[in-house]
Structure formats: C-alpha cells, structure tokens
Write a protein that holds these residues in place. Structure first.
Motif, PDB file in Angstrom:
ATOM      1  N   LYS A   1       0.839  -1.208   0.000  1.00 52.70           N
ATOM      2  CA  LYS A   1       0.000   0.000   0.000  1.00 52.70           C
ATOM      3  C   LYS A   1       0.868   1.251   0.000  1.00 52.70           C
ATOM      4  O   LYS A   1       1.764   1.401   0.835  1.00 52.70           O
ATOM      5  CB  LYS A   1      -0.931   0.009   1.213  1.00 52.70           C
ATOM      6  CG  LYS A   1      -1.936   1.168   1.193  1.00 52.70           C
ATOM      7  CD  LYS A   1      -2.973   1.033   2.290  1.00 52.70           C
ATOM      8  CE  LYS A   1      -2.386   1.258   3.655  1.00 52.70           C
ATOM      9  NZ  LYS A   1      -3.423   1.332   4.709  1.00 52.70           N
ATOM     10  N   ARG A   2       0.577   2.141  -0.927  1.00 51.24           N
ATOM     11  CA  ARG A   2       1.273   3.414  -0.973  1.00 51.24           C
ATOM     12  C   ARG A   2       0.818   4.301   0.175  1.00 51.24           C
ATOM     13  O   ARG A   2      -0.368   4.342   0.517  1.00 51.24           O
ATOM     14  CB  ARG A   2       1.018   4.112  -2.319  1.00 51.24           C
ATOM     15  CG  ARG A   2       1.740   3.424  -3.471  1.00 51.24           C
ATOM     16  CD  ARG A   2       1.427   4.079  -4.798  1.00 51.24           C
ATOM     17  NE  ARG A   2       1.831   5.471  -4.853  1.00 51.24           N
ATOM     18  CZ  ARG A   2       3.067   5.894  -5.077  1.00 51.24           C
ATOM     19  NH1 ARG A   2       4.042   5.027  -5.257  1.00 51.24           N
ATOM     20  NH2 ARG A   2       3.343   7.177  -5.132  1.00 51.24           N
ATOM     21  N   ASN A   3       1.748   5.005   0.769  1.00 52.62           N
ATOM     22  CA  ASN A   3       1.453   5.884   1.900  1.00 52.62           C
ATOM     23  C   ASN A   3       0.415   6.937   1.516  1.00 52.62           C
ATOM     24  O   ASN A   3       0.381   7.411   0.381  1.00 52.62           O
ATOM     25  CB  ASN A   3       2.749   6.554   2.368  1.00 52.62           C
ATOM     26  CG  ASN A   3       2.576   7.276   3.678  1.00 52.62           C
ATOM     27  OD1 ASN A   3       2.032   8.374   3.729  1.00 52.62           O
ATOM     28  ND2 ASN A   3       3.051   6.658   4.748  1.00 52.62           N
ATOM     29  N   LYS A   4      -0.421   7.312   2.467  1.00 46.77           N
ATOM     30  CA  LYS A   4      -1.480   8.287   2.197  1.00 46.77           C
ATOM     31  C   LYS A   4      -0.927   9.668   1.861  1.00 46.77           C
ATOM     32  O   LYS A   4      -1.646  10.510   1.305  1.00 46.77           O
ATOM     33  CB  LYS A   4      -2.419   8.389   3.388  1.00 46.77           C
ATOM     34  CG  LYS A   4      -1.761   8.880   4.674  1.00 46.77           C
ATOM     35  CD  LYS A   4      -2.759   8.891   5.819  1.00 46.77           C
ATOM     36  CE  LYS A   4      -2.116   9.350   7.122  1.00 46.77           C
ATOM     37  NZ  LYS A   4      -3.086   9.356   8.246  1.00 46.77           N
TER      38      LYS A   4
ATOM     39  N   GLU B   1       3.737   0.076   2.361  1.00 46.13           N
ATOM     40  CA  GLU B   1       3.336  -0.494   3.638  1.00 46.13           C
ATOM     41  C   GLU B   1       2.446  -1.717   3.382  1.00 46.13           C
ATOM     42  O   GLU B   1       1.982  -1.944   2.268  1.00 46.13           O
ATOM     43  CB  GLU B   1       2.566   0.547   4.458  1.00 46.13           C
ATOM     44  CG  GLU B   1       3.293   1.870   4.636  1.00 46.13           C
ATOM     45  CD  GLU B   1       2.379   2.971   5.147  1.00 46.13           C
ATOM     46  OE1 GLU B   1       2.913   4.011   5.571  1.00 46.13           O
ATOM     47  OE2 GLU B   1       1.138   2.790   5.097  1.00 46.13           O
TER      48      GLU B   1
ATOM     49  N   ASP C   1       8.220  -4.311   4.830  1.00 42.03           N
ATOM     50  CA  ASP C   1       7.658  -2.988   4.542  1.00 42.03           C
ATOM     51  C   ASP C   1       8.762  -1.936   4.473  1.00 42.03           C
ATOM     52  O   ASP C   1       9.853  -2.110   5.017  1.00 42.03           O
ATOM     53  CB  ASP C   1       6.649  -2.592   5.615  1.00 42.03           C
ATOM     54  CG  ASP C   1       5.354  -3.391   5.562  1.00 42.03           C
ATOM     55  OD1 ASP C   1       5.260  -4.289   4.695  1.00 42.03           O
ATOM     56  OD2 ASP C   1       4.455  -3.125   6.375  1.00 42.03           O
TER      57      ASP C   1
ATOM     58  N   HIS D   1       1.388  10.213  -0.334  1.00 41.49           N
ATOM     59  CA  HIS D   1       1.789  10.247  -1.735  1.00 41.49           C
ATOM     60  C   HIS D   1       0.784  11.043  -2.565  1.00 41.49           C
ATOM     61  O   HIS D   1      -0.430  10.949  -2.368  1.00 41.49           O
ATOM     62  CB  HIS D   1       1.884   8.833  -2.305  1.00 41.49           C
ATOM     63  CG  HIS D   1       3.134   8.105  -1.919  1.00 41.49           C
ATOM     64  ND1 HIS D   1       4.376   8.418  -2.427  1.00 41.49           N
ATOM     65  CD2 HIS D   1       3.342   7.063  -1.070  1.00 41.49           C
ATOM     66  CE1 HIS D   1       5.282   7.608  -1.917  1.00 41.49           C
ATOM     67  NE2 HIS D   1       4.684   6.783  -1.079  1.00 41.49           N
TER      68      HIS D   1
ATOM     69  N   ARG E   1       9.246   2.717   3.780  1.00 42.71           N
ATOM     70  CA  ARG E   1       8.554   4.003   3.814  1.00 42.71           C
ATOM     71  C   ARG E   1       7.724   4.223   2.550  1.00 42.71           C
ATOM     72  O   ARG E   1       6.757   4.979   2.557  1.00 42.71           O
ATOM     73  CB  ARG E   1       9.563   5.146   3.974  1.00 42.71           C
ATOM     74  CG  ARG E   1      10.199   5.229   5.351  1.00 42.71           C
ATOM     75  CD  ARG E   1      11.151   6.398   5.455  1.00 42.71           C
ATOM     76  NE  ARG E   1      12.273   6.251   4.529  1.00 42.71           N
ATOM     77  CZ  ARG E   1      13.232   7.149   4.353  1.00 42.71           C
ATOM     78  NH1 ARG E   1      13.188   8.282   5.039  1.00 42.71           N
ATOM     79  NH2 ARG E   1      14.221   6.933   3.503  1.00 42.71           N
ATOM     80  N   GLU E   2       8.108   3.549   1.466  1.00 42.32           N
ATOM     81  CA  GLU E   2       7.392   3.700   0.201  1.00 42.32           C
ATOM     82  C   GLU E   2       6.161   2.806   0.130  1.00 42.32           C
ATOM     83  O   GLU E   2       5.113   3.215  -0.359  1.00 42.32           O
ATOM     84  CB  GLU E   2       8.334   3.388  -0.965  1.00 42.32           C
ATOM     85  CG  GLU E   2       9.470   4.367  -1.132  1.00 42.32           C
ATOM     86  CD  GLU E   2       9.006   5.731  -1.602  1.00 42.32           C
ATOM     87  OE1 GLU E   2       8.050   5.785  -2.395  1.00 42.32           O
ATOM     88  OE2 GLU E   2       9.580   6.728  -1.151  1.00 42.32           O
TER      89      GLU E   2
ATOM     90  N   PRO F   1      -2.383   7.468  -3.610  1.00 46.98           N
ATOM     91  CA  PRO F   1      -2.245   7.236  -2.171  1.00 46.98           C
ATOM     92  C   PRO F   1      -3.234   6.194  -1.670  1.00 46.98           C
ATOM     93  O   PRO F   1      -4.340   6.038  -2.212  1.00 46.98           O
ATOM     94  CB  PRO F   1      -2.555   8.615  -1.572  1.00 46.98           C
ATOM     95  CG  PRO F   1      -3.482   9.252  -2.572  1.00 46.98           C
ATOM     96  CD  PRO F   1      -3.001   8.774  -3.917  1.00 46.98           C
ATOM     97  N   ASP F   2      -2.841   5.463  -0.621  1.00 49.09           N
ATOM     98  CA  ASP F   2      -3.714   4.504   0.066  1.00 49.09           C
ATOM     99  C   ASP F   2      -4.215   3.373  -0.823  1.00 49.09           C
ATOM    100  O   ASP F   2      -5.254   2.772  -0.517  1.00 49.09           O
ATOM    101  CB  ASP F   2      -4.909   5.224   0.698  1.00 49.09           C
ATOM    102  CG  ASP F   2      -4.622   5.684   2.117  1.00 49.09           C
ATOM    103  OD1 ASP F   2      -3.709   5.107   2.753  1.00 49.09           O
ATOM    104  OD2 ASP F   2      -5.294   6.600   2.589  1.00 49.09           O
TER     105      ASP F   2
END
Length: 236
Positions: A46-49, A179, A174, A51, A176-177, A55-56
């Motif tokens: 999952k891409r961080n919110k 999750e 996981d 981004h 930072r890019e 996102p998400d």
C-alpha cells in the motif's frame, strides 16, 4: 477490457485531459510471483497516504526510472525477446542503455520498497548492494497515465518468479514507500483496494498464466493509453 489481435480496444475509464498535463516519465513495476502454493500469488503493498500519486492503494513495487539507473552495474542481461519487445515500444533506434535502465529501475525499486535483492551480492562501493540479474524478467504490459493527473508515468510492467530469482517469499519487508506488503492470490484481489489499471493488468496476467503458466518471454505485450479522451488497449 480485452481484445483479440493487435487492434485497439477502447473504453470509458480515462479522465478528461488537464490544462497542463505533465509529460509521462519512464517508470517500471515488478509483479513478483510466488508459484510454490496451489495458486500463484503476487506481491503488492500500500502506498502511503501522503503520496500525491495513488495514495492509500495497493500496487506492485515500482517507481520512476532515475538518471543514475543507466550507470548501474548489472550481472545477467535481459532475454533477447524482452529487449526486442521494449524496442517495439520505443523504436529500434532507442538506446539499449535506456531500455536496460527501465528494467534495472524495476529491480532497484523492488529492493528499495520490499527489501528484495535479485542478483548476486556486490561488495563494491556502488548504489546497490547487489548486481541486478535481469535474466528472468518477463515483459508483461505497458501503461501511460492519462492526462489530468499531477504525476504521469510511462510504466513498463515486468513479471518475475520467486523460484527462478532465488527469492524467499517470507523475506519481504515494509518500507517508507510501501506499507502492508502482502502476497495475494492473482485470482482473488478482494482483500485490497487497487488502481483500475493495476486490476486490468492483473487480468492480463491471469490470462497469460492460463494460456501458458511458464509465461514465455516473447509474448505480445498489452499497451494501455488514452486517445481523444478514450481508454485504449493495443498490443505491441
């Protein structure tokens, strides 16, 4: 969104062009496949919110090609059929260094986003702690982000079997890019939210696996883009 032969298939999934749409940038994505169980599984995260782009949402590991990717040392080269398909995309005169850099970006991003190194260890003072092995990459799809998005990418999707690459599925982690990294059945993606184009390309992957589970290197490559505000599927 499927069709026969090499002609385009159009649909309503694109957005209207924006007033100042950025030029698409080269990008690459990896469909890392685990076939050790009854059904083939693919790795998504999952891409961080925070981004700006998607996102998400759960996506395959990947990202844009960096200028430095052309200078990355590598170990095994792409299969000739994969290189030929990439040339079909960008023209026979396209520098092989650029085409190879797209594939190298895919493996670099897989390492940065999921902690997976495909290639032998590299003790030299270089960007990556391993020498990327491009030997087993299958070229599966190409998709250009429609106009109207704040980021646009010309993304090339590659597939790679974990057993061929010497990857242990339990080793993913996981970052930072990406999750919530997880392995999902390619036939059942109901547990995650994905971008439309990711689901479409997964559909192509399922069809390819059903046709030939070994995913031959020289298979035709679906190409997704927009034309006059319409979503188009072509074959390369």
């Amino acid at each position: 969104m499927t069709g026969n032969g090499g002609g385009p298939v159009e649909g309503p999934l694109s957005e209207a062009p924006g007033p100042r749409s950025p030029r698409p940038r080269d990008a690459a994505s990896i469909m890392l496949l685990d076939r050790s169980q009854a059904h083939v599984r693919v790795l998504v995260g999952k891409r961080n919110k925070a981004h700006v782009f998607m996102p998400d949402l759960h996506v395959f590991p990947g990202g844009r090609r960096d200028t430095s990717d052309r200078r990355l040392p590598w170990d095994g080269d792409m299969h000739p059929a994969v290189l030929e398909r990439l040339k079909n995309c960008h023209g026979q005169r396209a520098p092989e260094s650029r085409l190879r850099a797209i594939a190298l970006a895919a493996l670099r991003e897989l390492h940065e986003e999921a902690g997976i190194a495909v290639g032998r260890k590299n003790s030299g003072n270089t960007t990556l702690p391993f020498l990327p092995d491009l030997t087993n990459l299958r070229y599966m799809a190409r998709a250009i982000t429609p106009p109207g998005h704040p980021r646009r990418f010309d993304t090339h999707f590659f597939a790679l079997f974990t057993d061929e690459a010497g990857v242990e599925p339990a080793d993913v982690r996981d970052s930072r890019e990406l999750e919530d990294l997880r392995w999902i059945d390619v036939n059942d993606v109901s547990a995650v939210r994905m971008p439309d184009i990711t689901e479409i390309i997964l559909g192509d992957l399922r069809a390819s696996l059903e046709s030939d589970a070994s995913l031959p290197f020289g298979r035709p490559v679906p190409f997704y883009y927009t034309r006059h505000g319409r979503f188009v599927r072509d074959l390369l």
